[in-house]
Design an enzyme around this catalytic site. Structure first.
Site, PDB file in Angstrom:
ATOM      1  CD  GLU A  60      32.242  11.727 -33.144  1.00  7.47           C
ATOM      2  OE1 GLU A  60      31.899  12.001 -31.972  1.00  7.47           O
ATOM      3  OE2 GLU A  60      32.960  10.752 -33.438  1.00  7.47           O
ATOM      4  CG  ASP A  77      41.299   5.600 -34.358  1.00  6.62           C
ATOM      5  OD1 ASP A  77      40.194   5.507 -33.789  1.00  6.62           O
ATOM      6  OD2 ASP A  77      41.783   6.673 -34.750  1.00  6.62           O
ATOM      7  CE1 TYR A  95      33.426   8.827 -27.667  1.00  3.09           C
ATOM      8  CE2 TYR A  95      33.808  10.167 -29.615  1.00  3.09           C
ATOM      9  CZ  TYR A  95      33.628   8.926 -29.024  1.00  3.09           C
ATOM     10  OH  TYR A  95      33.662   7.796 -29.798  1.00  3.09           O
TER      11      TYR A  95
END
Lengths: 406, 269
Positions: free
Chosen positions: B50, B61, B176
């Site tokens: 990725e 994040d 994911y």
């Protein structure tokens, strides 16, 4: 609202998925999606429950101090020598700005949803103070995210929030200003999904926030309409408000959107000028993009990175704008103009001297537009401007800008 | 939909093992070093790569990946340069799937259809757009599909059974699973909870399940590898780049060292 029956109404938005035309929506990480949907459902249920509105009305009246007056600004009217100028006095609300209208609505919703922990982002600190205030009133722990740059330049508000029992969390990521505080609040929410209610301070963010915050702020426009009918027997010719994220403006504008004879003007912060790289005028100088959960006009680079905004007013210092404003701009219903730091500073002083009202730097931008057009308009032309905040918080900034040592 | 991703997971299944998915920020600490790190990853044991597309405002994040994105941007990284990184990687590796991961605004700004075409031309196999839920991704889904690029969606602990079908519909390549409700690099993964979550997902889909968020050590990677089709590691790798500072050779060797250890962990499971 009978607007729902009118397909040509400007008041129908958003659609069921939170879009105003192409703008708005729900651009959030999957972790938050179920929470956003839960909030949407809870808000719809609250809206349909008369007891919710009754409770909100009670606190708005007895705690916030509504309705706010509609004041004829006689000396400014004389000074400009044209249109008749009224101020909607939302700076007289408890905590000194319009922000608490929305905070009160959201905290009552948080209680209804059984969420015991409150978070918020703040730039100038006005929304942070309003959130800390309602959190104190209802005894809920409150964390306010604030860029470390803003913590420095708005220290009185930081202390105010602490007095109210809130924890102020300085944000040092990114540019350490409002947009980064919002990123950090979203990160908190993603981490504390089960117990936390995020009180967003403006008509932006993922659906349902833009519509919900607007609804809570519409008390401004609804009162203004009734007050104008009472004082003048008719609606104003023009209504004006400043725009950062755009909540005070949307609250004033929305009830007037379907009155075609009322001209509506939003005033963005032009900083050093919209032709420089130091401004906060997303509609005038930005392009559509996606940030903080919604699609709207953004200040951004050629690569789609978010640009820093600049304004002397920390409350307008944001690179985006509420999605409904983006839609209203494209539709042409609302005119969006801008005013510079220098114009706002001049109006800050003028309004203080002539009316005995020290305006916040935010509505000083709106007044700059009023000062430009009022002299050109006939004496029977009525302008209503939202005096959305008082300027006590800005005296240090203004003194600094004027080279005065306190 | 991406043949390369499907082939890779089929091969892992044939080998009877789980895979290692590694995340690095594109252009971190600079373009050249980032290209060298990418080139070294397959040899170190990465099964899928990725590449983060740097963004100024990465709202999901944690600090490590935020700072990595800002490092890359400061070194001149752009979306176009990230596609160039992929194209360069493809000159040395035709088989390792590349998944671009990031936020929607740079993609929207590039033009959705043009982005899909350019990404395919560079050799991209999959996309993870963190802030683009199924409710908003119709246009990108169509554009990516036309170029045989998989749109990989995230499932999280908050994605309940009612919502899961919405998330899984039109997902391809792999799913994911974000093991922790939180930002990247934070929290501690609970292996029992992950096991239960993967079982739940497997009831709804046949697509491979990769699990990430909170995996930092070879042991943790091994624990995930025992229950999922792949383990994803990002923050721990990105941290190695940050710790190397201006020593770019050290950044490459430090990342390789960690990925080898993680791969050993995954292969031992």
């Amino acid at each position: 609202m009978n607007a729902i029956n009118n397909p040509n109404s400007f008041r129908n938005g958003p659609d069921g998925t939170g879009h105003f035309g192409d703008y708005g929506g729900r651009y959030v990480a999957e972790t938050l999606m179920p929470l956003i949907l839960e909030l949407d459902e809870a808000y719809e249920a609250a809206k349909a429950d008369p007891s919710f509105q009754e409770e909100l009305d009670y606190y708005l009246r007895d705690y916030v101090g509504r309705p706010s007056p509609m004041y004829f600004a006689e000396r400014l009217t004389e000074h400009f020598g044209g249109a008749k100028i009224y101020f909607k006095r939302d700076e007289l609300n408890h905590t000194g700005a319009h922000k608490i209208n929305n905070c009160m609505g959201q905290i009552l919703l948080a209680r209804r949803m059984g969420k015991p922990r409150i978070i918020a982002e703040t730039g100038a600190g006005q929304h942070g103070v309003a959130t800390a205030t309602v959190a104190a009133r209802f005894g809920l722990p409150c964390h306010v995210y604030m860029g470390s740059v803003d913590v420095e330049r708005q220290s009185p508000n930081v202390f105010r929030m602490k007095l109210l029992g809130a924890e102020v969390v300085p944000v040092t990521s990114g540019s350490s200003t409002l947009k980064d505080a919002m990123n950090e609040a979203l990160r908190d929410w993603v981490t504390n999904v089960s117990d936390t209610f995020y009180i967003i301070g403006t008509v932006a963010g993922p659906h349902p926030y833009p519509a919900m915050v607007r609804d809570f702020q519409c008390v401004i426009g609804n009162e203004a309409k009734a007050q104008m009918m009472e004082k003048e027997g008719r609606l104003p010719d023009q209504i004006v408000a400043c725009i950062g994220g755009g909540s005070n403006a949307m609250g004033l504008f929305h009830p007037f959107l379907d009155d075609p004879d009322v001209q509506i003007v939003g005033v963005e912060a032009a900083g050093h000028g919209v032709d420089t790289d130091k401004h906060a005028a997303s509609l005038t100088g930005g392009r559509p993009g996606v940030l903080h959960g919604n699609k709207t006009y953004l200040l951004q680079t050629d690569d789609g990175q978010i640009d820093e905004a600049h304004s002397i007013s920390a409350g307008l210092d944001y690179p985006g704008i509420g999605p409904e404003h983006a839609w209203l701009k494209d539709s042409g219903r609302v005119d969006y103009v801008s005013a510079t730091d220098a114009e706002a500073l001049e109006m800050f002083q003028l309004c203080s001297k002539l009316e005995g009202i020290i305006p916040a730097l935010e509505p000083a931008h709106a007044l700059a537009h009023v000062g430009r057009v009022a002299p050109t308009l006939p004496k029977d032309h009525i302008i209503v401007m939202n005096m959305c905040g008082r300027g006590d918080k800005d005296v240090f900034t203004v003194a600094d800008a004027l080279g005065v040592k306190l | 939909m991406s043949a390369r991703i499907d082939r890779r997971f089929a091969a892992l299944k044939a080998e009877g093992r789980s895979g290692l998915v590694t995340f690095v920020m594109g252009g971190d600490p600079d373009f050249e070093t980032s290209a060298r790190i990418l080139e070294a990853l397959p040899g170190a044991g990465a099964d899928v790569i990725e590449i983060g597309m740097p963004f100024t405002d990465p709202m999901a994040d944690g600090p490590a990946i935020q700072v990595a994105g800002l490092r890359a941007l400061a070194a001149g990284q752009t979306l176009k340069r990230t596609l160039e990184l992929v194209a360069r990687f493809r000159k040395t590796d035709a088989d390792t799937p590349i998944v671009l991961m990031g936020y929607f605004n740079p993609v929207l700004n590039h033009g959705i259809a043009a982005f899909a075409v350019d990404a395919a031309a560079a050799g991209v196999d999959g996309l993870i757009i963190v802030d683009l839920p199924p409710e908003e991704d119709a246009e990108l889904l169509a554009a990516a599909g036309a170029e045989d690029i998989s749109l990989i969606r995230l499932a999280t602990p908050t994605t309940d059974d009612k919502r899961l079908p919405t998330v899984l519909r039109n997902t391809s390549g792999f799913v994911y699973y974000v093991s922790v409700a939180g930002i990247t690099g934070a929290g501690h993964m609970d292996t029992d909870a992950v096991t239960a979550a993967v079982k739940r997902l497997k009831r709804h889909t046949d697509i491979p399940i990769a699990v990430g968020f909170g995996i930092k050590t070879p042991d943790q990677a091994a624990a995930v590898a025992r229950v999922a089709d792949a383990a994803v590691v990002g923050t721990a790798i990105v941290d190695r780049v940050g710790q190397a500072g201006d020593d770019h050779d050290a950044a490459v060797s430090s990342v390789v060292e960690l990925v080898k250890a993680l791969a050993d962990g995954v292969r031992s499971a």
